[in-house]
Design a protein around this motif. Structure first.
Motif, PDB file in Angstrom:
ATOM      1  N   ASN A   7       3.508 116.890  43.592  1.00 26.10           N
ATOM      2  CA  ASN A   7       2.349 116.519  44.422  1.00 26.10           C
ATOM      3  C   ASN A   7       1.599 117.794  44.813  1.00 26.10           C
ATOM      4  O   ASN A   7       2.112 118.610  45.579  1.00 26.10           O
ATOM      5  CB  ASN A   7       2.814 115.763  45.668  1.00 26.10           C
ATOM      6  CG  ASN A   7       1.650 115.225  46.479  1.00 26.10           C
ATOM      7  OD1 ASN A   7       0.493 115.570  46.232  1.00 26.10           O
ATOM      8  ND2 ASN A   7       1.949 114.368  47.438  1.00 26.10           N
ATOM      9  N   LYS A   8       0.406 117.933  44.272  1.00 27.02           N
ATOM     10  CA  LYS A   8      -0.363 119.167  44.512  1.00 27.02           C
ATOM     11  C   LYS A   8      -0.716 119.348  45.991  1.00 27.02           C
ATOM     12  O   LYS A   8      -1.000 120.452  46.438  1.00 27.02           O
ATOM     13  CB  LYS A   8      -1.659 119.153  43.685  1.00 27.02           C
ATOM     14  CG  LYS A   8      -1.438 119.160  42.187  1.00 27.02           C
ATOM     15  CD  LYS A   8      -1.097 120.574  41.699  1.00 27.02           C
ATOM     16  CE  LYS A   8      -0.786 120.577  40.206  1.00 27.02           C
ATOM     17  NZ  LYS A   8       0.219 121.560  39.841  1.00 27.02           N
ATOM     18  N   LYS A   9      -0.690 118.241  46.752  1.00 31.91           N
ATOM     19  CA  LYS A   9      -1.040 118.331  48.180  1.00 31.91           C
ATOM     20  C   LYS A   9       0.181 118.654  49.057  1.00 31.91           C
ATOM     21  O   LYS A   9       0.071 118.736  50.268  1.00 31.91           O
ATOM     22  CB  LYS A   9      -1.649 117.006  48.646  1.00 31.91           C
ATOM     23  CG  LYS A   9      -3.026 116.737  48.061  1.00 31.91           C
ATOM     24  CD  LYS A   9      -3.520 115.369  48.499  1.00 31.91           C
ATOM     25  CE  LYS A   9      -4.823 115.030  47.794  1.00 31.91           C
ATOM     26  NZ  LYS A   9      -5.150 113.606  47.922  1.00 31.91           N
ATOM     27  N   SER A  10       1.324 118.783  48.429  1.00 32.54           N
ATOM     28  CA  SER A  10       2.558 119.000  49.187  1.00 32.54           C
ATOM     29  C   SER A  10       2.830 120.502  49.361  1.00 32.54           C
ATOM     30  O   SER A  10       2.980 121.232  48.387  1.00 32.54           O
ATOM     31  CB  SER A  10       3.717 118.323  48.444  1.00 32.54           C
ATOM     32  OG  SER A  10       4.922 118.591  49.088  1.00 32.54           O
ATOM     33  N   TYR A  11       2.857 120.937  50.622  1.00 34.70           N
ATOM     34  CA  TYR A  11       3.175 122.344  50.907  1.00 34.70           C
ATOM     35  C   TYR A  11       4.475 122.388  51.714  1.00 34.70           C
ATOM     36  O   TYR A  11       4.483 122.198  52.921  1.00 34.70           O
ATOM     37  CB  TYR A  11       2.033 123.009  51.677  1.00 34.70           C
ATOM     38  CG  TYR A  11       0.801 123.161  50.830  1.00 34.70           C
ATOM     39  CD1 TYR A  11       0.656 124.231  49.944  1.00 34.70           C
ATOM     40  CD2 TYR A  11      -0.212 122.203  50.875  1.00 34.70           C
ATOM     41  CE1 TYR A  11      -0.462 124.345  49.131  1.00 34.70           C
ATOM     42  CE2 TYR A  11      -1.329 122.307  50.067  1.00 34.70           C
ATOM     43  CZ  TYR A  11      -1.450 123.386  49.201  1.00 34.70           C
ATOM     44  OH  TYR A  11      -2.541 123.495  48.388  1.00 34.70           O
ATOM     45  N   LEU A  12       5.558 122.629  51.004  1.00 35.48           N
ATOM     46  CA  LEU A  12       6.880 122.575  51.644  1.00 35.48           C
ATOM     47  C   LEU A  12       7.397 123.955  52.050  1.00 35.48           C
ATOM     48  O   LEU A  12       8.473 124.057  52.634  1.00 35.48           O
ATOM     49  CB  LEU A  12       7.891 121.925  50.689  1.00 35.48           C
ATOM     50  CG  LEU A  12       7.574 120.497  50.216  1.00 35.48           C
ATOM     51  CD1 LEU A  12       8.596 120.065  49.175  1.00 35.48           C
ATOM     52  CD2 LEU A  12       7.585 119.543  51.391  1.00 35.48           C
ATOM     53  N   LEU A  13       6.630 125.004  51.737  1.00 33.76           N
ATOM     54  CA  LEU A  13       7.161 126.356  51.891  1.00 33.76           C
ATOM     55  C   LEU A  13       7.676 126.669  53.299  1.00 33.76           C
ATOM     56  O   LEU A  13       8.796 127.161  53.446  1.00 33.76           O
ATOM     57  CB  LEU A  13       6.109 127.399  51.479  1.00 33.76           C
ATOM     58  CG  LEU A  13       6.654 128.828  51.408  1.00 33.76           C
ATOM     59  CD1 LEU A  13       7.738 128.958  50.361  1.00 33.76           C
ATOM     60  CD2 LEU A  13       5.541 129.840  51.133  1.00 33.76           C
ATOM     61  N   MET A  14       6.873 126.382  54.335  1.00 35.55           N
ATOM     62  CA  MET A  14       7.303 126.746  55.681  1.00 35.55           C
ATOM     63  C   MET A  14       8.548 125.960  56.117  1.00 35.55           C
ATOM     64  O   MET A  14       9.445 126.501  56.780  1.00 35.55           O
ATOM     65  CB  MET A  14       6.167 126.534  56.700  1.00 35.55           C
ATOM     66  CG  MET A  14       5.098 127.615  56.631  1.00 35.55           C
ATOM     67  SD  MET A  14       5.761 129.293  56.509  1.00 35.55           S
ATOM     68  CE  MET A  14       6.250 129.575  58.201  1.00 35.55           C
TER      69      MET A  14
END
Lengths: 382, 45
Positions: free
Chosen positions: A344-351
């Protein structure tokens, strides 16, 4: 006169004459070259694999005396490994390099760091089932901490004969996290779960909290698991120096000069424990396999715990984040971010993953500390 | 102590102890976060 010259020249060829006397040394020379190849050509943990590979070559050259009673590597080994000093010095550097901000912003991610330690204890059980002595099994299980210095600290203390195998396994699998984890993450999650978008972590952390964190963790951890206080204390000392901001020179020295010199000596000593007669045996292969299983189990348990959190939060939690609850910092967090973005390109799980990863960093040290204290409580170690 | 008892004790006490310790630490960290929240920076006049 002629006899003296012949004897003198004989001294120069004696090494060649003994080159293939023990075939295990020849194999370990090849292993040394392989480690150098992985480090130099494949960029696989080069800071460690290069000195380890070279140490392995040094000690397996016939008639080599580097690990003899007065050998120079033996002197370094006795000074830094036998005394457990090197892993602790490295921990100061790790503490100085690690930002615990993400885990402080979301303290619940500490628990993901706990789930990522299941591999340690399950692998310990496996090692026991395979017939390893109890303290050897503890040292093999600790590979699952995915934390080189912790593995070296525990192994050098309780199973020094396994130091080479355990260290090589720990560092090799740490560098292979980007290859080992993704297939397991995909296998255990559905497409819908992997695509879950998590809300960004918005809560800022005050400087006071960041300053109190290392102090509180040291005191609390030291009270619960005093046997692991050197591990916990050194990592938190490094972090306190970083967060205080008033000892920049010490912080810089800890994360650069001290960590670099220690890493060099540590790698050389580990390589030098890989002498053919002690390393080329079935047990080494079993340890390498068990280490691999340990890292896999860490990932499995982390993702499964992530799935539990998903249920508890009503589907708002992406279980991929659970895989970051190991100590390979920040590599595991990056793997989670990359995998999440893939689906999912909208998924930012890094933090979120950084929080779990920092939790894993503390978790691995706590797991080792708890393990040592339980062993002491059972009267197995002093 | 036989290996089975040893392994099971390590699993229960070790893993249980790790989870419990980290849970306590997460609670303490939450408490610290509440006691010392980040104050918004005052805008310069």
């Amino acid at each position: 006169m002629v006899e003296a010259i012949i004897n003198g020249l004989g001294g120069l060829i004696i090494g060649f004459q003994t080159l293939f006397v023990d075939w295990r040394n020849a194999i370990m020379l090849l292993v040394g070259f392989l480690l150098l190849y992985l480090g130099i050509k494949k960029d696989c943990e080069p800071l460690l694999l290069v000195p380890i590979g070279f140490g392995c070559i040094l000690v397996n050259i016939p008639l080599s005396d580097v690990m003899g009673p007065e050998g120079f590597v033996r002197v370094i080994y006795e000074a830094g490994i036998a005394t457990e000093l090197f892993p602790l010095l490295i921990f100061i550097g790790i503490g100085a390099m690690t930002d615990f901000g993400p885990v402080l912003a979301q303290p619940s991610t500490f628990l993901l760091g706990a789930a990522g330690q299941f591999g340690i204890f399950l692998t310990l059980l496996l090692a026991l089932a395979l017939g390893f002595p109890q303290l050897d099994a503890v040292s093999i299980g600790i590979i699952g901490a995915c934390d080189g210095p912790t593995a070296i600290y525990v192994t050098s203390k309780y199973a020094p004969h396994l130091l080479g195998a355990v260290s090589v396994a720990a560092y090799s699998y740490m560098s292979l996290v980007p290859i080992i984890q993704p297939p397991i993450m995909r296998l255990l999650t559905t497409k819908k779960e992997r695509e879950t978008v998590m809300k960004p972590v918005a809560r800022p952390v005050s400087k006071t909290t960041k300053l109190l964190f290392p102090l509180v963790i040291t005191i609390l951890g030291g009270l619960i698991a005093p046997k692991g206080l050197p591990l916990l204390g050194t990592i938190m000392l490094g972090n306190l120096m970083k967060e205080s901001g008033v000892v920049a020179r010490l912080t810089k020295a800890s994360e650069n000069e001290i960590a670099n010199v220690t890493t060099l000596f540590l790698g050389l000593c580990i390589g030098a424990t890989m002498v053919g007669s002690a390393f080329v045996k079935a047990d080494t292969l079993i340890i390498l396999c068990l280490g691999f299983i340990a890292i896999c189990l860490d990932t499995v348990c982390g993702v499964c715990f992530g799935k539990i959190l998903r249920v508890m939060t009503g589907g708002k939690f992406n279980p991929l984040v659970g895989a970051a609850g190991i100590s390979a910092f920040p590599m595991a967090a990056r793997v989670v971010q990359k995998e999440g973005q893939k689906w999912n390109k909208k998924s930012y799980l890094l933090m979120h993953a950084m929080g779990a990863n920092a939790g894993g960093q503390v978790g691995s040290v706590i797991a080792a500390a708890v393990m040592l204290s339980v062993l002491a409580g059972m009267g197995i170690i002093r | 102590m036989d290996n089975f008892t040893f392994g099971l004790t390590m699993l229960i006490c070790g893993m249980g102890g790790t989870i419990l310790t980290l849970w306590i630490m997460s609670l303490v960290m939450s408490l610290l976060g509440r006691l010392f929240p980040e104050k918004p920076k005052k805008e310069e006049a």
